[in-house]
Design a protein around this motif. Sequence first.
Motif, short mmCIF file in Angstrom:
data_model
loop_
_atom_site.label_atom_id
_atom_site.label_comp_id
_atom_site.label_asym_id
_atom_site.label_seq_id
_atom_site.Cartn_x
_atom_site.Cartn_y
_atom_site.Cartn_z
N ARG A 18 3.83 5.54 15.00
CA ARG A 18 2.38 5.28 15.05
C ARG A 18 2.04 4.10 14.14
N LEU A 19 2.53 4.13 12.92
CA LEU A 19 2.25 3.04 11.99
C LEU A 19 2.74 1.70 12.56
N ARG A 20 3.96 1.71 13.09
CA ARG A 20 4.52 0.45 13.61
C ARG A 20 3.76 -0.06 14.83
N GLU A 21 3.37 0.87 15.72
CA GLU A 21 2.65 0.48 16.94
C GLU A 21 1.27 -0.09 16.60
N ILE A 22 0.60 0.51 15.63
CA ILE A 22 -0.71 0.00 15.22
C ILE A 22 -0.55 -1.36 14.53
N ARG A 23 0.44 -1.46 13.66
CA ARG A 23 0.65 -2.73 12.96
C ARG A 23 0.93 -3.88 13.92
N LYS A 24 1.68 -3.57 15.00
CA LYS A 24 2.01 -4.59 16.01
C LYS A 24 0.76 -5.23 16.61
N ARG A 25 -0.30 -4.41 16.75
CA ARG A 25 -1.50 -4.85 17.46
C ARG A 25 -2.64 -5.27 16.54
N ALA A 66 6.52 2.93 3.59
CA ALA A 66 5.18 2.76 4.19
C ALA A 66 4.78 1.28 4.18
N ILE A 67 5.03 0.62 3.05
CA ILE A 67 4.66 -0.79 2.94
C ILE A 67 5.57 -1.65 3.83
N ALA A 68 6.86 -1.33 3.86
CA ALA A 68 7.80 -2.08 4.71
C ALA A 68 7.43 -1.98 6.18
N ASN A 69 6.81 -0.86 6.57
CA ASN A 69 6.43 -0.66 7.97
C ASN A 69 5.03 -1.17 8.29
N GLY A 70 4.35 -1.77 7.28
CA GLY A 70 3.09 -2.43 7.60
C GLY A 70 1.86 -1.99 6.86
N MET A 71 1.97 -1.06 5.92
CA MET A 71 0.78 -0.58 5.21
C MET A 71 0.30 -1.61 4.18
N ASP A 72 -1.02 -1.82 4.12
CA ASP A 72 -1.60 -2.79 3.19
C ASP A 72 -2.28 -2.15 1.98
N ILE A 73 -3.03 -1.07 2.23
CA ILE A 73 -3.83 -0.43 1.17
C ILE A 73 -3.45 1.04 1.11
N ILE A 74 -3.09 1.52 -0.07
CA ILE A 74 -2.78 2.94 -0.24
C ILE A 74 -3.83 3.54 -1.18
N ARG A 75 -4.63 4.45 -0.63
CA ARG A 75 -5.64 5.16 -1.42
C ARG A 75 -4.99 6.41 -2.00
N ILE A 76 -5.00 6.52 -3.32
CA ILE A 76 -4.22 7.56 -4.01
C ILE A 76 -5.16 8.46 -4.79
N PHE A 77 -5.11 9.77 -4.51
CA PHE A 77 -5.97 10.70 -5.24
C PHE A 77 -5.16 11.91 -5.70
N ASP A 78 -5.73 12.68 -6.59
CA ASP A 78 -5.12 13.93 -7.02
C ASP A 78 -6.15 15.04 -6.91
N ALA A 79 -5.73 16.19 -6.42
CA ALA A 79 -6.66 17.29 -6.17
C ALA A 79 -7.34 17.78 -7.45
N LEU A 80 -6.67 17.63 -8.60
CA LEU A 80 -7.25 18.09 -9.86
C LEU A 80 -7.85 16.95 -10.68
N ASN A 81 -7.80 15.72 -10.16
CA ASN A 81 -8.18 14.53 -10.93
C ASN A 81 -7.35 14.39 -12.20
#
Length: 465
Positions: free
Chosen positions: A65-72, A105-120
């Motif tokens: 899915r990631l690769r197919e979206i990145r392609k387009r 994830a980045i090698a397959n095309g991800m640009d922004i990674i939103r990182i959170f923690d359930a407990l802050n």
Amino acid sequence: MSKVKITETVLRDGHQSLIATRMRTDEMIPILETMDEVGYNALEMWGGATYDACIRFLDEDPWDRLREIRKRVKKTKLQMLLRGQNLLGYKHYADDVVEEFVDRAIANGMDIIRIFDALNDTRNLEAAIRATKKHGAHAQGCVSFTISPVHTPEMFVQLGKEIEQMGADSFCIKDMAGLLDPYGTYELVKALKANLSIPIELHTHATSGLGSMTYMKAAEAGVDIVDTAISPFAEGTSQPPTEPIVAAFAGTEYDTGLDMGMLNKVAEHFKPIREKYIENGLMSTKLMGVDINTLLYQVPGGMLSNLVSQLTEANAMDKFEEVLKEVPRVREDFGYPPLVTPSSQIVGTQAVLNVLTGERYKMVPKEARDLVQGKYGRTTVPISDELFHQILGDEERITCRPADLLEPEMEEARRECAGFMKQEEDALTQAFFPQVAPDFFKKRAERDYKLDFSLLDEEDSVYPV
């Protein structure tokens, strides 16, 4: 003040919130090139529950899915949601899994990674932010917004400062339950803008009915980016709708610059998909209206449906109101965790058990024991010694970063899926979902085998001559 940017969520949170993350990749592909021309800040299209849903329900490879979206999508940044040290699963993983996942994830095309923690607990963001920066992507640090006697604007500003000091490129207020109100948001965004030098993004849900008004006041306070969903997959438990926000800001200093004609093309694509999921029952009308329980009990929409499911199974729906009242009590006992995966499930299940057994903490599931012990991280308020000993007896509290206690896991995951490995990323699928992954790999192998044979002409021999 400057124009407000828009992150579009229909490819991830929009359908995660409304149809349990069941949208298929082939339903997304035909509109991707048009979406790429809109001028969005980013397309949120991966992470959260998408990985799990792909292998558990859709028989799809999430990496495909990631690769197919990145392609387009060649102009617009791709964004994902990552649960800190929990990554895309429901427990903490060792640092080598975090490093490997972020790298792939980045090698397959991800640009922004939103990182959170359930407990802050910001310690649980460290490894993922470090890996994201190391591999050249944009690390967005997050706080999970919640309301309690101890969650003040000053606390959120302090968390924001810690996240900026870790090297985050931007900061997100993640309001997963739709609890933010317009004027409180104005004050919070103002305070953050005064204390942080990185861009501020706001993510909310329309569950309480306040979402669009909240975005208006956030813009006035100087927010840089807001998250919206194209209208067929907006409102209810999803995000506020993209087109009305764009229309409201048009011609003002907050003008998004997005073209309503292009957005209409995107909406037209998703309308029949919405109808399909209404007809097959996956998109329930219960998820589409305003739910005032969100403000009364601070319970996100997904958590509410889980409570209903548990009580229905126990033939105890008459206890629903009692359970809703027990949720904030358990949350207080457990140190006021924000109610987001996995803490929402932990608090909700414990509230159900407290009511059904008639005795508080008579039955305590493993996940709740782990939360109380500190295996998920540091709670906002320390859990009382009395409750700790009631649940865990003489066991020791965990006070370090929980991942420091974990041994490396990637080599074991590689060994476990060696017979089915088709790509490096399969070891991560195995590490995240060891119960589900083997069946997924077997189905994929059978499908690939059939596909290979379907390519043969009738006269072609399977055997060498």
